[in-house]
Design an enzyme around this catalytic site. Sequence first.
Site, PDB file in Angstrom:
ATOM      1  N   ASP A 339       0.801  -1.200   0.118  1.00 56.79           N
ATOM      2  CA  ASP A 339       0.053  -0.011   0.031  1.00 56.79           C
ATOM      3  C   ASP A 339       1.091   1.109   0.007  1.00 56.79           C
ATOM      4  O   ASP A 339       1.950   1.182   0.314  1.00 56.79           O
ATOM      5  CB  ASP A 339      -0.953   0.123   1.355  1.00 56.79           C
ATOM      6  CG  ASP A 339      -1.857   1.014   1.134  1.00 56.79           C
ATOM      7  OD1 ASP A 339      -2.245   1.310   0.202  1.00 56.79           O
ATOM      8  OD2 ASP A 339      -2.284   1.534   2.537  1.00 56.79           O
ATOM      9  N   ASP A 533      -0.787  -0.577   6.207  1.00 58.13           N
ATOM     10  CA  ASP A 533      -0.777  -0.220   7.393  1.00 58.13           C
ATOM     11  C   ASP A 533      -2.059  -0.339   8.320  1.00 58.13           C
ATOM     12  O   ASP A 533      -2.155  -0.108   9.404  1.00 58.13           O
ATOM     13  CB  ASP A 533      -0.308   1.383   7.342  1.00 58.13           C
ATOM     14  CG  ASP A 533      -1.369   2.279   6.795  1.00 58.13           C
ATOM     15  OD1 ASP A 533      -2.420   1.542   6.217  1.00 58.13           O
ATOM     16  OD2 ASP A 533      -1.462   3.427   7.020  1.00 58.13           O
ATOM     17  N   ASP A 537      -7.292  -0.913   4.786  1.00 56.77           N
ATOM     18  CA  ASP A 537      -6.864  -1.957   3.749  1.00 56.77           C
ATOM     19  C   ASP A 537      -6.931  -3.480   4.461  1.00 56.77           C
ATOM     20  O   ASP A 537      -6.543  -4.597   3.887  1.00 56.77           O
ATOM     21  CB  ASP A 537      -5.466  -1.846   3.217  1.00 56.77           C
ATOM     22  CG  ASP A 537      -4.587  -1.423   4.336  1.00 56.77           C
ATOM     23  OD1 ASP A 537      -4.700  -1.815   5.347  1.00 56.77           O
ATOM     24  OD2 ASP A 537      -3.490  -0.683   3.896  1.00 56.77           O
TER      25      ASP A 537
HETATM   26  P1  ADP Z   1      -3.512   4.852  -0.260  1.00 60.62           P
HETATM   27  O1  ADP Z   1      -3.738   3.953  -1.067  1.00 60.62           O
HETATM   28  O2  ADP Z   1      -2.268   5.840  -0.530  1.00 60.62           O
HETATM   29  O3  ADP Z   1      -3.287   4.110   1.063  1.00 60.62           O
HETATM   30  P2  ADP Z   1      -6.228   5.557   0.527  1.00 60.62           P
HETATM   31  O4  ADP Z   1      -6.964   4.464  -0.192  1.00 60.62           O
HETATM   32  O5  ADP Z   1      -6.148   5.718   1.990  1.00 60.62           O
HETATM   33  O6  ADP Z   1      -4.646   5.884  -0.016  1.00 60.62           O
HETATM   34  O7  ADP Z   1      -6.888   6.817   0.228  1.00 60.62           O
HETATM   35  C1  ADP Z   1      -6.738   7.221  -1.501  1.00 60.62           C
HETATM   36  C2  ADP Z   1      -7.031   8.701  -1.643  1.00 60.62           C
HETATM   37  O8  ADP Z   1      -8.267   8.902  -1.218  1.00 60.62           O
HETATM   38  C3  ADP Z   1      -6.117   9.528  -0.837  1.00 60.62           C
HETATM   39  O9  ADP Z   1      -4.831   9.736  -1.416  1.00 60.62           O
HETATM   40  C4  ADP Z   1      -7.050  10.915  -0.739  1.00 60.62           C
HETATM   41  O10 ADP Z   1      -6.680  11.728  -1.718  1.00 60.62           O
HETATM   42  C5  ADP Z   1      -8.129  10.268  -0.531  1.00 60.62           C
HETATM   43  N1  ADP Z   1      -8.856  10.121   0.696  1.00 60.62           N
HETATM   44  C6  ADP Z   1      -9.246   9.097   1.377  1.00 60.62           C
HETATM   45  N2  ADP Z   1      -9.598   9.560   2.709  1.00 60.62           N
HETATM   46  C7  ADP Z   1      -9.447  10.745   2.755  1.00 60.62           C
HETATM   47  C8  ADP Z   1     -10.124  11.574   3.754  1.00 60.62           C
HETATM   48  N3  ADP Z   1     -10.581  11.257   5.007  1.00 60.62           N
HETATM   49  N4  ADP Z   1     -10.056  13.027   3.538  1.00 60.62           N
HETATM   50  C9  ADP Z   1      -9.351  13.290   2.214  1.00 60.62           C
HETATM   51  N5  ADP Z   1      -9.190  12.569   1.412  1.00 60.62           N
HETATM   52  C10 ADP Z   1      -9.114  11.326   1.658  1.00 60.62           C
HETATM   53 MG    MG Z   2      -3.912   3.460   3.088  1.00 63.67          MG
END
Ligand code: ADP
Ligand code: MG
Length: 640
Positions: A339, A533, A537
């Site tokens: 991730d 983390d 996920d």
């Molecule tokens: P990653 O795959 O990098 O771990 P996530 O799946 O957790 O990222 O989130 C993907 C995207 O969704 C983030 O890069 C962000 O742009 C957006 N996002 C997710 N949760 C939030 C939140 N609480 N506030 C703002 N943006 C969010």
């Molecule tokens: Mg994540």
Amino acid sequence: MCSHCEHNHNEHGHCEHNHSPKIIFKIAISVLLLIIFMVFSPEKIAGEKFSGAVKFLEFALCYIIVAKDIVQNAFKNILSKQLLDENFLMTIATVGAFGIGEYPEAVMVMVFYQIGELFNSFAVKKSRNSISELMKMNPEYANVVRDNLILKVHPSDVKTGEIIVVRPGEKIPLDGIVTEGFGSVDTSNLTGESIPKELAVGNEAVSGCINLNSVLKIKVTKEFKNSTVAKILEMVENAANKKAKTEKFITKFAKVYTPVVVTAAFLLAVLPLLFVGREPLVWFRRALIFLVISCPCALVISVPLGFFAGVGAASKKGILVKGSSCLETLSKAKIFVFDKTGTLTKGKFSVSKTVPASGINKDELLKYAAYAENYSNHPAAQAVKAAYIGEIDTSKIEDLKEYAGLGVCAKVFSKSVIIGNLKIMEEFNIKVEANNNVSGTVLYVALNNQYAGCIEISDSVKTNAKDTILNLKKFGVKTVMLTGDREFAAREIQAQTGIDEVYSNLLPNEKVEAVEKLMLSQKTGDTLVFTGDGINDAPVLSRADIGISMGKLGSDAAIEASDIVITDDNLAKIPEAMKISKKTLKIVKQNIVFALGTKVLFLVLGAFGAVTMWGAVFADVGVSILAVLNSLRMLYIKRM
Ligand code: ADP
Ligand code: MG
């Protein structure tokens, strides 16, 4: 059942009790008597007439002293219809040896067998010690403040919300938030690293750490049974329940093997008589030797022990493995999926640019954003909240909804706020103004369904991410990154880490699909590892062949969904875990090949009469001891 007492074996196939002193005592007495009887031969004392009977009685005494429990077990097993284990093999072989007048040999066979058992119990204790070192983090008491008094109670008697006092040198018994005090704690019980961690008011104190130099007051946030310590201990204790395929194979193998060798021994004693027709004693003796050789102790002992040592070696380094099966699966990994946020990157975003649309200023934009993000745990949300200076009046936040992997919607001061990535904007049909001045991760904000600006947040790649990917590639595996972030940010991370493939703009369920696709693309037998983390996920963690969760010790969901937990967020532990798994499997395989190989060789030699009773015993004990020593090498594995 343990061969030395009435207790059942634990899940590792070993008795919980310490029998070493008792066994050593028995062996010593028996050997001593044996020597005395051999020096002062009965002919001199009892005269020719009775010497045979006296000799028999003397050696029978030695035999009973050293072999009583083994013979007893053999009988017990016959009664409970589980005959044909190693107790049975040893018993018929030695009783038979008595029958043909080889008294000292019969005694020594049992002596050596007991020495082998002794050796094995030492080895188990050694590898269990490294696991119980981890158990040292189990707290015995908590100092809880009640009615202005400090009471010493068991950690499970403390309720959430109560204040506990932890003095220098004491273990932090429960998870909580520091309310008073400032100092450092030793996290090595949890992480295997002896770097002290600073704690100040407002910080999260994790149970199991040792308070080094100050008095800390901690407000308890979790009951003991849900605490980090309890979770980890439970996980390690259950580790051996999930048996590896190789281990199961051995159990099955032993079930088939024993009847086969007993039959072979029987045929060896009987068949030659039909054809050759002479010297029944010769063949009977060979059959007995054959039985002694056939005892599969080395195999039965060394395989579980090898895995056990592997789990122990890993936990010593802060890599908690949920079972020997995980080590076996990990060793076959061909694809490592990561991730992005919080795994490859530090997960500590900070706002680097705020770009308001017309009709709103920077502070306003940040205010609405921070209010909407107030309850989110996402690293992006933390960044926005940190950038907003001012109190958040939580009564002004309503209708909150978080969309995993997208963003958040809420009513703030009765205005609708949407904040998140481009996808969520598309979802709500909001037209976003293109802006080429922002890079990395961008959060878009809409007020009352009108685009209101964007916030650029930046995160940085973990310093050892590049080395980790490099070290993993040395195992010949493919590395992949999945992210919900936009492609631009993903490519940036790819350039910095050298990861092979990246997939961007993925929702949590699309991450699962991506992992499934990658798994399908693999050859059967190859496995896939996902490292995350634990923030949104968990589904992917449990879908992958092996899910590794990092860092977030507080997140129960992540610990439960994963097969391996890395107690700090050190990426370098992943190639390390891979190395341990490969080495464990190598040792286990060596043991199997070596034990089986010597067995077969000696069985054949025995059938042709080329091995004496002594040789048979040495072969078995020797192989057991070497296999045990080989397994113990696991505990001295070097760092990568
Ligand atoms: P990653 O795959 O990098 O771990 P996530 O799946 O957790 O990222 O989130 C993907 C995207 O969704 C983030 O890069 C962000 O742009 C957006 N996002 C997710 N949760 C939030 C939140 N609480 N506030 C703002 N943006 C969010
Ligand atoms: Mg994540």
